[in-house]
Design an enzyme around this catalytic site. Structure first.
Site, short mmCIF file in Angstrom:
data_model
loop_
_atom_site.label_atom_id
_atom_site.label_comp_id
_atom_site.label_asym_id
_atom_site.label_seq_id
_atom_site.Cartn_x
_atom_site.Cartn_y
_atom_site.Cartn_z
N GLU A 99 -46.47 -10.52 20.98
CA GLU A 99 -45.21 -10.01 20.46
C GLU A 99 -44.53 -9.14 21.28
O GLU A 99 -44.95 -8.63 22.15
CB GLU A 99 -45.34 -9.12 18.72
CG GLU A 99 -45.53 -9.35 17.66
CD GLU A 99 -44.29 -10.08 17.36
OE1 GLU A 99 -43.43 -10.53 17.72
OE2 GLU A 99 -44.64 -10.35 16.33
N ASP A 100 -43.40 -8.99 20.79
CA ASP A 100 -41.89 -8.85 21.56
C ASP A 100 -41.48 -7.33 21.45
O ASP A 100 -42.11 -6.41 21.95
CB ASP A 100 -40.98 -9.59 21.62
CG ASP A 100 -39.89 -9.66 20.28
OD1 ASP A 100 -40.37 -9.50 19.08
OD2 ASP A 100 -39.17 -9.79 20.56
N ILE A 101 -41.66 -7.35 20.36
CA ILE A 101 -41.14 -5.43 19.82
C ILE A 101 -42.23 -5.90 18.10
O ILE A 101 -41.67 -6.25 17.38
CB ILE A 101 -40.22 -5.09 19.56
CG1 ILE A 101 -39.80 -4.31 19.18
CG2 ILE A 101 -39.07 -6.25 18.42
CD1 ILE A 101 -38.55 -3.29 19.44
N ASP A 103 -41.44 -3.69 14.71
CA ASP A 103 -40.69 -2.28 14.11
C ASP A 103 -40.94 -2.36 12.83
O ASP A 103 -41.75 -0.93 12.64
CB ASP A 103 -39.57 -3.60 14.07
CG ASP A 103 -38.01 -2.55 14.03
OD1 ASP A 103 -37.71 -1.05 13.67
OD2 ASP A 103 -36.53 -3.03 13.42
N THR A 104 -41.02 -3.02 11.86
CA THR A 104 -40.70 -2.13 10.74
C THR A 104 -42.62 -2.77 10.15
O THR A 104 -43.04 -1.66 9.52
CB THR A 104 -40.22 -2.89 9.10
OG1 THR A 104 -40.09 -4.06 9.59
CG2 THR A 104 -38.37 -2.37 9.53
N GLY A 105 -42.42 -3.50 11.49
CA GLY A 105 -44.21 -3.85 11.49
C GLY A 105 -44.47 -5.33 9.38
O GLY A 105 -45.55 -6.08 9.66
N THR A 107 -43.04 -8.09 9.65
CA THR A 107 -42.93 -9.56 10.54
C THR A 107 -44.48 -9.77 10.79
O THR A 107 -45.61 -10.36 10.74
CB THR A 107 -42.81 -9.58 11.97
OG1 THR A 107 -41.29 -10.02 11.26
CG2 THR A 107 -42.89 -11.20 12.61
N LYS A 131 -41.27 0.44 17.98
CA LYS A 131 -40.92 1.52 17.40
C LYS A 131 -41.38 1.64 16.58
O LYS A 131 -41.06 1.52 15.14
CB LYS A 131 -39.38 0.65 16.79
CG LYS A 131 -38.59 0.49 18.10
CD LYS A 131 -37.14 -0.07 16.97
CE LYS A 131 -35.92 -1.05 17.99
NZ LYS A 131 -34.76 -1.54 17.09
#
Ligand code: IMP
Length: 178
Positions: A99-101, A103-105, A107, A131
């Protein structure tokens, strides 16, 4: 010279390359003795990371890609759809989701649920950026490039409205660009 669209460079291309060497060493060690894993890239954000990581890994592996669309605004927040699916069958395989990033989780949770249903022998997660201060859904992250603050970052695959993916460094986007 960093790109003028960036307020600040977080990681230069050399810093990214050096962290990738460390990550690759860790992954190579963990997968030693196993059949070649499948690296799964999530299009398009993870493309630069995945191709650099795969070459740094220097071990037998297979590559596959999926692409998704996600909805970040209410009422569909957290809804994710696969637009292009994998070509390889994951059943019985060791899969590493790249994954690239995270964030909230949202995805990642969707991807893990979907891919787990295909019964791989193992499924791990490698993300370039985390993040974690913004996490709403607890998700496992086995390999993490960098933990970053709650700012919008672009470059090295990450975009803002499909731009800036090809910046060689990772940086915080200037507010007047977004
Ligand atoms: P999540 O579902 O909230 O974890 O969001 C993950 C997705 O949001 C990533 O795959 C990116 O497409 C996007 N995203 C989150 N933060 C950023 C950022 O700072 N820059 C670019 N894309 C981001």
């Amino acid at each position: 010279m960093p790109d003028p669209a960036l307020e600040r460079v977080l990681y230069t291309r050399n810093e990214i390359a050096s962290r990738l060497r460390e990550l690759a060493a860790e992954i190579r060690q963990d997968y030693a003795g196993l059949p070649p894993p499948i690296l799964i890239g999530v299009l398009k954000g993870s493309v630069f990371f995945l191709t650099d990581l795969a070459r740094e890994l220097a071990m037998p592996l297979r590559l596959d890609f999926l692409s998704i669309s996600s909805f970040s605004a209410a009422p569909d927040r957290g809804r994710v759809r696969i637009e292009k699916d994998l070509e390889l069958d994951l059943r019985g395989e060791h899969a590493l989701l790249v994954e690239d990033i995270v964030d909230t989780g949202f995805t990642l949770r969707y991807l893990l649920e979907t891919l787990t249903a295909r019964q791989p022998a193992s499924l791990r997660v490698c993300t370039l950026l985390d993040k974690s201060s913004r996490r709403l859904i607890p998700v496992p992250v086995h390999y993490r490039g960098f933990e970053i603050p709650d700012r919008f970052v672009v470059g090295y695959g990450l975009d803002y409205r499909q731009l800036y993916r090809n910046l060689p460094e990772l940086g915080i986007l200037r507010r007047d660009e977004s």
